[in-house]
Design a protein around this motif. Structure first.
Motif, mmCIF file in Angstrom:
data_model
loop_
_atom_site.group_PDB
_atom_site.id
_atom_site.type_symbol
_atom_site.label_atom_id
_atom_site.label_comp_id
_atom_site.label_asym_id
_atom_site.label_seq_id
_atom_site.Cartn_x
_atom_site.Cartn_y
_atom_site.Cartn_z
ATOM 1 N N ARG A 1 0.850 -1.236 0.027
ATOM 2 C CA ARG A 1 -0.040 -0.005 0.094
ATOM 3 C C ARG A 1 0.936 1.271 0.074
ATOM 4 O O ARG A 1 0.468 2.185 -0.519
ATOM 5 N N TRP A 2 1.829 1.220 0.621
ATOM 6 C CA TRP A 2 3.021 2.175 0.807
ATOM 7 C C TRP A 2 3.157 2.613 -0.775
ATOM 8 O O TRP A 2 3.533 3.920 -0.974
ATOM 9 N N ALA A 3 3.465 1.588 -1.566
ATOM 10 C CA ALA A 3 3.708 1.940 -3.103
ATOM 11 C C ALA A 3 2.490 2.418 -3.677
ATOM 12 O O ALA A 3 2.562 3.424 -4.294
ATOM 13 N N THR A 4 1.625 1.528 -3.632
ATOM 14 C CA THR A 4 0.497 1.960 -4.358
ATOM 15 C C THR A 4 -0.217 3.171 -4.185
ATOM 16 O O THR A 4 -0.868 3.878 -5.165
ATOM 17 N N GLN A 5 -0.211 3.605 -3.030
ATOM 18 C CA GLN A 5 -0.931 4.910 -2.458
ATOM 19 C C GLN A 5 -0.057 6.094 -3.093
ATOM 20 O O GLN A 5 -0.679 7.234 -3.292
ATOM 21 N N ARG A 6 1.201 5.901 -3.502
ATOM 22 C CA ARG A 6 1.960 6.974 -4.351
ATOM 23 C C ARG A 6 1.967 6.712 -5.818
ATOM 24 O O ARG A 6 2.914 7.220 -6.375
ATOM 25 N N ASN A 7 0.919 5.906 -6.178
ATOM 26 C CA ASN A 7 0.537 5.628 -7.615
ATOM 27 C C ASN A 7 1.990 4.864 -8.395
ATOM 28 O O ASN A 7 2.281 4.894 -9.392
ATOM 29 N N ILE A 8 2.572 4.140 -7.565
ATOM 30 C CA ILE A 8 3.696 3.165 -7.855
ATOM 31 C C ILE A 8 3.213 1.912 -8.094
ATOM 32 O O ILE A 8 2.433 1.195 -6.959
ATOM 33 N N ALA A 9 3.094 1.201 -9.289
ATOM 34 C CA ALA A 9 2.521 -0.091 -9.431
ATOM 35 C C ALA A 9 3.560 -1.151 -8.695
ATOM 36 O O ALA A 9 4.674 -0.978 -8.595
ATOM 37 N N VAL A 10 2.803 -2.410 -8.416
ATOM 38 C CA VAL A 10 3.505 -3.542 -7.778
ATOM 39 C C VAL A 10 3.373 -4.758 -8.416
ATOM 40 O O VAL A 10 2.158 -4.971 -8.998
#
Ligand SMILES: NC(=O)c1ccc[n+]([C@@H]2O[C@H](COP(=O)([O-])OP(=O)(O)OC[C@H]3O[C@@H](n4cnc5c(N)ncnc54)[C@H](OP(=O)(O)O)[C@@H]3O)[C@@H](O)[C@H]2O)c1
Length: 319
Positions: A259-268
């Motif tokens: 979530r730390w990534a996706t919330q900053r629009n970084i795909a995982v």
């Protein structure tokens, strides 16, 4: 819940959560893809180097045949291996990889590393890997502009809808953007709280290049490769900041990291061989961390990279 997407410069939408295929075993790969599609995954991150594209394609074909999904609902990613950087080698290998997957276009085709290695005929050794049969690194001279022009012609020929890069620095991106006729739609990089690469992420996003994080769980993925510094690094799942947030939001540490990534629009693109963890990794866009919590996770940065050719004993100091 449908997985949210990020809009690419090519106009296509890429799911924010996908399934990574590195180290997915050949004998289980088709079933895992099939089950991942059943669980709701639509994006698959493959590569020549993972050696499982035939089996991945079998899983996709079965899911389409059984009516679980249509091809156009999937987002299939593959990568150009280092041995195929010369201009005349790009299209033939892309076509081979498409045939392996059993599809007629990739949604995204990525230059895996900014490293050109000597060509290896696929009938001799496939995937070629980093080293020759006698364990030597044999570099080639193809400059990135030559490789990129051939990547662009894949878009012209509709073999790839979007093209991108991986393991590129800001400097390489800056140079590529000076001449790219088709801009890279995505940048795939190692990204986790021990390696946040903040400047690179900000630069790429400002340029309209979507960022995809790989190895979101830091050292965990590298334990099975027996990398010493992965063994010596405290696991992210045990870190008090991550554990505390997992408790607060009744999520797992893995979900907090994703979530730390996706919330900053970084795909995982997490990889899991386990059906429960596979399903869990998809549920990472339906809760929000507070801004101060995102910052607290980012503050764990140590500049600690695991996927580094030098760490595998190769004299290729790209990072
Ligand atoms: N472009 C590049 O150079 C590059 C480099 C590396 C990776 N990638 C891509 O990125 C993908 C992901 O990176 P990665 O494979 O390094 O690692 P990762 O997804 O960060 O971690 C995989 C490890 O985490 C475990 N795991 C997964 N979900 C979990 C969960 N919910 N709870 C606890 N453990 C969990 C997995 O074990 P189990 O399988 O047992 O669950 C496995 O040991 C790759 O598969 C590949 O597609 C790209």
């Amino acid at each position: 819940m449908a997985v949210p997407t990020v809009k690419l410069s090519s106009g296509y939408e890429m799911p924010l959560v996908g399934f990574g295929l590195w180290k997915v075993k050949n004998d289980t790969c088709a079933d895992q893809i099939y089950n991942a599609i059943k669980a709701g995954y639509r994006c698959f991150d493959g590569a020549c180097d993972y050696g499982n594209e035939v089996e991945a394609g079998q899983g996709v074909a079965r899911a389409i045949k059984d009516g679980l999904v249509k091809r156009e609902e999937l987002f299939i990613v593959s990568k150009l291996w280092n041995s195929f950087h010369e201009g005349d080698k790009v299209e033939p290998i892309c076509r081979k990889q498409l045939a392996d997957w059993g599809v007629d276009y990739f949604d995204l085709y990525i230059v895996h590393f900014p490293v050109a290695l000597k060509y290896v005929d696929p009938s001799v050794r496939y995937p070629p890997g980093w080293t020759s049969a006698d364990d030597k690194i044999e570099l080639a001279n193809a400059p990135i502009h030559e490789t990129w022009a051939a990547m662009e012609s894949l878009v012209d020929k509709k073999l790839a809808r979007s093209i991108g890069v991986s393991n590129f620095s800001s400097q390489l991106l800056m140079d590529l953007l000076r001449y790219a006729r088709v801009r890279p739609a995505t940048l795939q990089i190692e990204h986790h709280p021990y390696l946040t690469q903040t400047r690179l992420v900000e630069y790429a996003q400002k340029q309209g290049i979507a960022v995809t994080a790989y190895s979101s769980f830091g050292p965990l993925s590298f334990l099975e490769l027996e990398l010493k510094h992965a063994r010596d690094t405290p696991p992210l799942f045990e870190h008090p900041v991550i554990k505390g947030l997992a408790e607060k939001y009744s999520r797992t540490p893995a979900q907090v990291l994703l979530r730390w990534a996706t919330q900053r629009n970084i795909a995982v693109i997490p990889k899991s061989n386990d059906p429960t963890r596979l399903a869990q990794n998809l549920q990472v866009t339906d809760f929000d961390l507070e801004k101060s919590e995102l910052e607290a996770i980012s503050a764990l940065d140590k500049g600690l990279r695991f996927n580094d050719p030098v760490a595998y004993g190769m004299d290729i100091p790209i990072f």
